[in-house]
Design a protein around this motif. Structure first.
Motif, mmCIF file in Angstrom:
data_model
loop_
_atom_site.group_PDB
_atom_site.id
_atom_site.type_symbol
_atom_site.label_atom_id
_atom_site.label_comp_id
_atom_site.label_asym_id
_atom_site.label_seq_id
_atom_site.Cartn_x
_atom_site.Cartn_y
_atom_site.Cartn_z
ATOM 1 N N PRO A 507 41.304 -58.521 61.865
ATOM 2 C CA PRO A 507 40.746 -59.828 62.226
ATOM 3 C C PRO A 507 40.467 -59.990 63.721
ATOM 4 N N LEU A 508 41.064 -59.104 64.571
ATOM 5 C CA LEU A 508 40.959 -59.315 66.019
ATOM 6 C C LEU A 508 40.503 -58.051 66.742
ATOM 7 N N VAL A 509 39.505 -58.198 67.588
ATOM 8 C CA VAL A 509 39.139 -57.141 68.531
ATOM 9 C C VAL A 509 39.070 -57.808 69.906
ATOM 10 N N ILE A 510 39.972 -57.353 70.798
ATOM 11 C CA ILE A 510 40.122 -58.013 72.104
ATOM 12 C C ILE A 510 39.911 -56.983 73.205
ATOM 13 N N SER A 511 39.074 -57.318 74.166
ATOM 14 C CA SER A 511 38.780 -56.360 75.234
ATOM 15 C C SER A 511 40.017 -56.134 76.105
ATOM 16 N N LYS A 512 40.101 -54.918 76.653
ATOM 17 C CA LYS A 512 41.228 -54.549 77.515
ATOM 18 C C LYS A 512 41.320 -55.476 78.733
ATOM 19 N N THR A 513 40.176 -56.037 79.146
ATOM 20 C CA THR A 513 40.140 -56.905 80.330
ATOM 21 C C THR A 513 41.116 -58.067 80.204
ATOM 22 N N LEU A 514 41.234 -58.653 79.007
ATOM 23 C CA LEU A 514 42.112 -59.814 78.843
ATOM 24 C C LEU A 514 43.571 -59.444 79.039
ATOM 25 N N PHE A 515 43.961 -58.256 78.582
ATOM 26 C CA PHE A 515 45.360 -57.838 78.761
ATOM 27 C C PHE A 515 45.620 -57.421 80.204
ATOM 28 N N ASP A 516 44.602 -56.901 80.887
ATOM 29 C CA ASP A 516 44.777 -56.495 82.280
ATOM 30 C C ASP A 516 44.953 -57.689 83.207
ATOM 31 N N HIS A 517 44.279 -58.796 82.910
ATOM 32 C CA HIS A 517 44.289 -59.952 83.815
ATOM 33 C C HIS A 517 45.124 -61.122 83.305
ATOM 34 N N SER A 539 30.474 -47.938 78.411
ATOM 35 C CA SER A 539 31.470 -48.106 77.351
ATOM 36 C C SER A 539 32.363 -49.295 77.656
ATOM 37 N N VAL A 540 32.976 -49.838 76.614
ATOM 38 C CA VAL A 540 33.863 -50.988 76.726
ATOM 39 C C VAL A 540 35.182 -50.635 76.046
ATOM 40 N N ALA A 541 36.279 -50.862 76.751
ATOM 41 C CA ALA A 541 37.605 -50.584 76.205
ATOM 42 C C ALA A 541 38.138 -51.833 75.516
ATOM 43 N N TYR A 542 38.724 -51.637 74.312
ATOM 44 C CA TYR A 542 39.232 -52.787 73.565
ATOM 45 C C TYR A 542 40.367 -52.353 72.649
ATOM 46 N N TYR A 543 41.055 -53.362 72.125
ATOM 47 C CA TYR A 543 42.125 -53.140 71.154
ATOM 48 C C TYR A 543 41.752 -53.828 69.856
ATOM 49 N N ALA A 544 41.919 -53.103 68.754
ATOM 50 C CA ALA A 544 41.715 -53.676 67.419
ATOM 51 C C ALA A 544 43.089 -54.031 66.864
ATOM 52 N N LEU A 545 43.339 -55.313 66.615
ATOM 53 C CA LEU A 545 44.664 -55.790 66.223
ATOM 54 C C LEU A 545 44.613 -56.431 64.842
ATOM 55 N N ASP A 546 45.635 -56.126 64.033
ATOM 56 C CA ASP A 546 45.708 -56.760 62.712
ATOM 57 C C ASP A 546 46.576 -58.012 62.724
ATOM 58 N N ALA A 547 47.172 -58.332 63.882
ATOM 59 C CA ALA A 547 47.973 -59.556 64.007
ATOM 60 C C ALA A 547 47.968 -59.991 65.464
ATOM 61 N N MET A 548 48.283 -61.254 65.689
ATOM 62 C CA MET A 548 48.298 -61.797 67.046
ATOM 63 C C MET A 548 49.473 -61.243 67.847
ATOM 64 N N PRO A 549 49.270 -60.965 69.135
ATOM 65 C CA PRO A 549 50.402 -60.601 70.003
ATOM 66 C C PRO A 549 51.372 -61.779 70.126
ATOM 67 N N ASP A 550 52.568 -61.492 70.606
ATOM 68 C CA ASP A 550 53.567 -62.539 70.799
ATOM 69 C C ASP A 550 53.191 -63.371 72.032
ATOM 70 N N LEU A 551 52.961 -64.678 71.828
ATOM 71 C CA LEU A 551 52.541 -65.562 72.912
ATOM 72 C C LEU A 551 53.686 -66.390 73.481
ATOM 73 N N THR A 552 54.874 -66.261 72.898
ATOM 74 C CA THR A 552 55.965 -67.172 73.255
ATOM 75 C C THR A 552 56.327 -67.093 74.736
ATOM 76 N N GLY A 553 56.557 -65.882 75.242
ATOM 77 C CA GLY A 553 56.976 -65.728 76.637
ATOM 78 C C GLY A 553 55.907 -66.215 77.605
ATOM 79 N N ALA A 554 54.640 -65.897 77.337
ATOM 80 C CA ALA A 554 53.548 -66.311 78.225
ATOM 81 C C ALA A 554 53.406 -67.821 78.240
ATOM 82 N N MET A 555 53.560 -68.457 77.072
ATOM 83 C CA MET A 555 53.442 -69.911 77.009
ATOM 84 C C MET A 555 54.573 -70.574 77.785
ATOM 85 N N THR A 556 55.768 -70.002 77.711
ATOM 86 C CA THR A 556 56.916 -70.565 78.434
ATOM 87 C C THR A 556 56.698 -70.485 79.939
ATOM 88 N N ARG A 557 56.207 -69.333 80.396
ATOM 89 C CA ARG A 557 55.960 -69.183 81.832
ATOM 90 C C ARG A 557 54.879 -70.141 82.329
#
Length: 566
Positions: A507-517, A539-557
């Motif tokens: 369900p998810l394809v997210i570019s590497k740029t979002l994880f880098d920044h 070329s474009v670097a990306y991650y194909a994910l079958d589930a959402m990453p854990d957002l809890t720590g980022a949201m808390t910060r």
């Protein structure tokens, strides 16, 4: 200050002309009624303070108007601007005879100027002057109406009242000319009936004397020469100044298509662009009121003079972002890169739109969402059933965007495009919001499957592609149907990434740029893919994910940031 002086002096004279024309309309009844009505209209202007105000307004308006013409570096004007300018320059030539015969002689030779005497002059002694006077009425009124139109068309209330004001603009001079013609006809009838006795009776009652007549005849030719010189002088001075300017090297305007335009010394960017044949909107005529001549200024912006009072107020009214300036107000002294931000046919209503939405390059997160197997859904359900399901789908996706700070930017049939960060410069926040939005969409699609279980032939699935980068964000679309959207390589990449969800079956394809920044941790089992996407050279670097990453720590910060700052 100068613009306000020109405006208010013009309005003062227009008020006088309006009372004068209304007084003329009384001639439909009789010349005597014109005289009686003048006590309550034109007679008021003989009160010394008002007469002085009128004279000062006349001189001030003419000097400022011709000064503006002399200062123009370009005469590529719209037809309405040419009409106003030419009519204004003709007014002194058309009007000076009337002023001398009715006011100068009155004051200098103790002559009275009742309407009966004036109409006798215009209808019997000098009929050609009577025709010229009728033409003068039309010229003066039209010049004033065009000026008022330029002033009012940037006002929000003007479209509502435009037809009413337009009707009055035609009706008032029509009634005035009708009254003037009817009164003149009555005077001619009285001359035929009364003969010389009537004529000399009117002249004697008005104290018309030989000295006054001799003065009028003596001053006529010098005034003709003077008024023609006043009309021609601005063009002569302007030509001399342009000849001198050609020797100097002016700055260069650099346009996005690579074209360069030389700016004459002292010229505004609007004048230079128009002189080069580039159509530019300027509803207010270059007075800094409508903001339709907006430019995005790039390299060279720091060398521009700071906005003056008029431009600063206009930019503040539309919440203009950094780099936006008005072409009619800036006078570049150094090379400057510019991008026009509005269409040449932009209206006053367009000029009132917030400046940040007119088009600017911004860092954004672009997201494309697509409903899987929508074609198969259409084959298995009735059209109205499909429409119901799609409406439910779009309602859920839109609510997911609304609750996470996203913006629904574009409808794509069975999917949509969304933007995050189009109104913010906080990179981490926009990335986190985008992840939250994607997570909320996945949760809502599951909830929608449960809610519509009995209606669905198969479970609804979505593919989401997310990328971040620079894009041109602004109001786009056909006139009257614009919406905030974005264009550029970032948007195209996000669309291509969404298409990769099908090949990977995720369900998810997210570019590497979002994880880098961003603040989101990369899942441990994530595999980096790097491919040349369709339609792209790199070329474009990306991650194909079958589930959402854990957002809890980022949201808390993120939630703790304001507290830590204090």
């Amino acid at each position: 200050m100068i613009q306000n002086l020109r405006l208010y002096s013009g309005l003062t004279m227009f008020a006088y002309v309006l009372t004068h024309l209304l007084n003329h309309a009384a001639g439909i009844i009789s010349p005597e009624f014109m005289e009686t009505a003048s006590d309550f209209s034109t007679g008021l202007w003989k009160f010394p303070p008002l007469e002085i105000l009128l004279l000062v307004s006349l001189v001030t308006h003419f000097i400022l108007a011709t000064g503006r013409l002399t200062g123009r570096r370009s005469l590529r004007l719209r037809k309405s601007e040419w009409a106003q300018m030419i009519l204004g320059l003709c007014i002194p030539f058309l009007l000076f005879r009337h002023i001398i015969a009715t006011r100068v002689i009155d004051l200098g030779f103790d002559v009275e100027s009742p309407y009966e005497r004036v109409l006798l002059d215009l209808a019997v002694f000098l009929p050609s002057q009577g025709i010229l006077q009728a033409i003068t009425v039309i010229v003066v009124w039209t010049h004033g109406c065009i000026g008022i139109h330029f002033w009012l068309r940037v006002k929000p209330f003007y479209p509502k009242w435009r037809n009413v004001l337009g009707t009055l603009a035609i009706l008032i001079p029509a009634l005035s000319l009708a009254g003037y013609g009817a009164a003149a006809a009555e005077i001619m009838r009285r001359v035929e009936e009364g003969g010389r006795k009537y004529v000399f009776g009117v002249l004697e009652a008005a104290n018309v004397n030989d000295a006054a007549i001799a003065f009028y005849e003596k001053i006529l030719i010098p005034c003709i020469i003077l008024t023609i010189a006043l009309a021609v002088a601005p063009f002569v001075v302007r030509q001399v100044r342009q000849t001198i300017d050609r020797v100097k090297r002016g700055p260069i305007l650099n346009l996005p298509n690579g074209r360069t335009i030389r700016v004459p010394p002292g010229a505004t960017a609007l004048e230079a662009l128009r002189d080069a044949g580039i159509a530019m909107a300027s509803v207010c005529g270059g007075h800094g009121r409508c903001t339709t001549c907006r430019l995005h200024c790039g390299s060279g912006l720091d060398q521009l003079a700071q906005p003056g009072q008029i431009e600063a107020a206009a930019l503040k009214s539309i919440q203009a972002p950094h780099g936006m300036r008005l072409a009619c107000q800036i006078r570049p002294q150094n090379d400057l890169a510019v991008v026009p931000l509005m269409a040449p046919n932009a209206s006053a209503r367009d000029g009132r739109r917030p400046g940040g939405l007119s088009g600017s390059e911004r860092q954004v997160v672009s997201m494309f969402i697509d409903l899987r197997d929508s074609t198969r859904l259409g084959e298995m359900k009735m059209p109205y059933d499909v429409l119901f399901i799609l409406n439910q789908f779009f309602a859920e996706m839109t609510e997911a965007l609304r609750s996470t700070g996203g913006y629904y930017a574009q409808f794509t049939g069975d999917g949509l495009m969304a933007l995050y960060g189009h109104e913010s410069d906080d990179t981490e926040r926009m990335i986190l919001n985008a992840f939250e939005g994607a997570a909320e969409m996945l949760r809502r699609i599951e909830g929608l499957n449960d809610h519509l279980k009995s209606e669905l032939p198969h479970a609804l699935r979505i593919g989401i592609g997310i990328h971040m980068g620079k894009a041109i964000v602004g109001e786009m679309g056909p006139p009257g149907r614009e919406n905030i959207s974005a264009i550029g390589d970032t948007i195209n990449t996000a669309a291509r990434l969404e298409a990769q969800t099908k090949g990977h079956g995720v369900p998810l394809v997210i570019s590497k740029t979002l994880f880098d920044h961003g603040p989101i941790p990369l899942p441990e089992n994530a595999v980096l893919h790097e491919v040349a996407l369709r339609g792209k050279d790199q070329s474009v670097a990306y991650y194909a994910l079958d589930a959402m990453p854990d957002l809890t720590g980022a949201m808390t910060r993120q939630d703790q940031k304001p507290a830590l700052a204090t």
